[in-house]
Write a protein that holds these residues in place. Structure first.
Motif, mmCIF file in Angstrom:
data_model
loop_
_atom_site.group_PDB
_atom_site.id
_atom_site.type_symbol
_atom_site.label_atom_id
_atom_site.label_comp_id
_atom_site.label_asym_id
_atom_site.label_seq_id
_atom_site.Cartn_x
_atom_site.Cartn_y
_atom_site.Cartn_z
ATOM 1 N N VAL A 122 4.743 -1.252 6.554
ATOM 2 C CA VAL A 122 3.965 -1.219 7.924
ATOM 3 C C VAL A 122 2.718 -2.465 7.891
ATOM 4 O O VAL A 122 2.251 -2.774 6.905
ATOM 5 C CB VAL A 122 2.983 0.015 8.374
ATOM 6 N N ARG A 128 -2.670 2.656 9.251
ATOM 7 C CA ARG A 128 -3.748 3.628 9.727
ATOM 8 C C ARG A 128 -3.722 4.140 11.184
ATOM 9 O O ARG A 128 -4.749 4.243 11.582
ATOM 10 C CB ARG A 128 -5.000 3.236 9.020
ATOM 11 N N GLY A 130 -0.992 5.894 12.366
ATOM 12 C CA GLY A 130 0.071 7.015 12.474
ATOM 13 C C GLY A 130 1.397 6.461 12.489
ATOM 14 O O GLY A 130 2.453 7.342 12.525
ATOM 15 N N GLY A 132 3.299 5.049 10.172
ATOM 16 C CA GLY A 132 4.054 5.214 8.838
ATOM 17 C C GLY A 132 4.518 6.774 8.767
ATOM 18 O O GLY A 132 5.565 7.150 8.431
ATOM 19 N N SER A 133 3.518 7.518 9.328
ATOM 20 C CA SER A 133 3.881 8.988 9.244
ATOM 21 C C SER A 133 4.820 9.417 10.087
ATOM 22 O O SER A 133 6.056 9.874 9.888
ATOM 23 C CB SER A 133 2.654 9.777 9.845
ATOM 24 N N ASN A 159 -1.318 4.122 -5.193
ATOM 25 C CA ASN A 159 -1.044 4.086 -3.524
ATOM 26 C C ASN A 159 -1.531 5.173 -2.904
ATOM 27 O O ASN A 159 -0.864 5.863 -2.225
ATOM 28 C CB ASN A 159 0.370 3.544 -3.461
#
Ligand SMILES: CC(C)(COP(=O)(O)OP(=O)(O)OC[C@H]1O[C@@H](n2cnc3c(N)ncnc32)[C@H](O)[C@@H]1OP(=O)(O)O)[C@@H](O)C(=O)NCCC(=O)NCCS
Length: 208
Positions: A122, A128, A130, A132-133, A159
């Motif tokens: 990303v 941060r 949302g 990647g989730s 990581n």
């Protein structure tokens, strides 16, 4: 090997995430209201994906490729865009003044036998939020639907963002450690009994 897994995202995925066939472009609204399209990559995306890598910090590239990532060779990017087995998803900005919509994230699923390997990148200014989730959730779902028995993720032990992203899936994983590299293997088919559930010994996910 250790079982690990706690998290917050349910089966339906993060809010605003519409689950359809993997190849369909889907609209994704992040919790902060930003809107993106997520679609399957093609060979025509080479330039956009190259720019994504250029615009990522060295740390992000190193975390994705485990070092030696000052520049990713075009031939390697091409293979990632259209893997022989698996799929690559790209997130692009919906509203952009540029003619080509910038690619802000890439999610790879590479098939190897009955296991699929997943990896994410990303762009730093989109982290941060949302994204990647949401992408990982979609890869896991696709891997399960296409018959893979397990999903593997190779993650550097430091990581924290990726470990937290995996933890949000709320699925038990087996964790193997080889020096600073963790391999988390998530069964996708039969329900597993998380023997020794909890974080692996000597392994923690830092709070920010
Ligand atoms: C790892 C990565 C994909 C996460 O993507 P993201 O869009 O930032 O993730 P999300 O916004 O969905 O956040 C997921 C979790 O990670 C946490 N997180 C994200 N960035 C973080 C940071 N810099 N520090 C601490 N936690 C962080 C979030 O708080 C959230 O955890 P929580 O629910 O416990 O609060 C992204 O940071 C990235 O591309 N990193 C570089 C490449 C990489 O590491 N790839 C993994 C190799 S497989």
């Amino acid at each position: 090997m250790t079982w690990w897994g706690t998290g917050t995202i349910g089966d339906e995925g993060p809010a605003g995430w519409t689950v359809r066939g993997i190849a369909d472009p889907v609209a994704l609204r992040l919790p902060d209201g930003a809107e993106l399209d997520v679609r399957t990559a093609t060979a025509d995306d080479l330039r956009g994906v190259d720019e994504l890598h250029e615009q990522c910090s060295m740390r992000s590239r190193n975390r994705r490729y485990h070092g030696g990532a000052s520049r990713i060779a075009p031939a390697r990017l091409r293979r990632l865009l259209e893997p022989a087995r698996g799929v690559t998803l790209l997130a692009t900005v919906t509203c952009s003044r540029q003619s080509a919509r910038p690619v802000v994230a890439m999610a790879n699923l590479l098939g190897e036998g009955d296991t699929a390997e997943a990896a994410l990148l990303v762009r730093d200014d989109w982290q941060r939020r949302g994204l990647g989730s949401a992408l990982l959730h979609r890869l896991v779902r696709h891997a399960g639907q296409t018959g893979y028995v397990a999903l593997a993720l190779h993650v550097q032990a430091e990581n924290t963002p990726m470990l937290r992203t995996i933890r949000r899936l709320d699925r038990p994983s087996m964790v193997d450690r080889d020096g600073s590299l963790l391999t988390l293997t998530m069964p996708l088919t039969a329900a597993v009994s998380p023997v020794g559930a909890g974080r692996p010994e000597g392994f923690s996910v830092a709070a920010s």
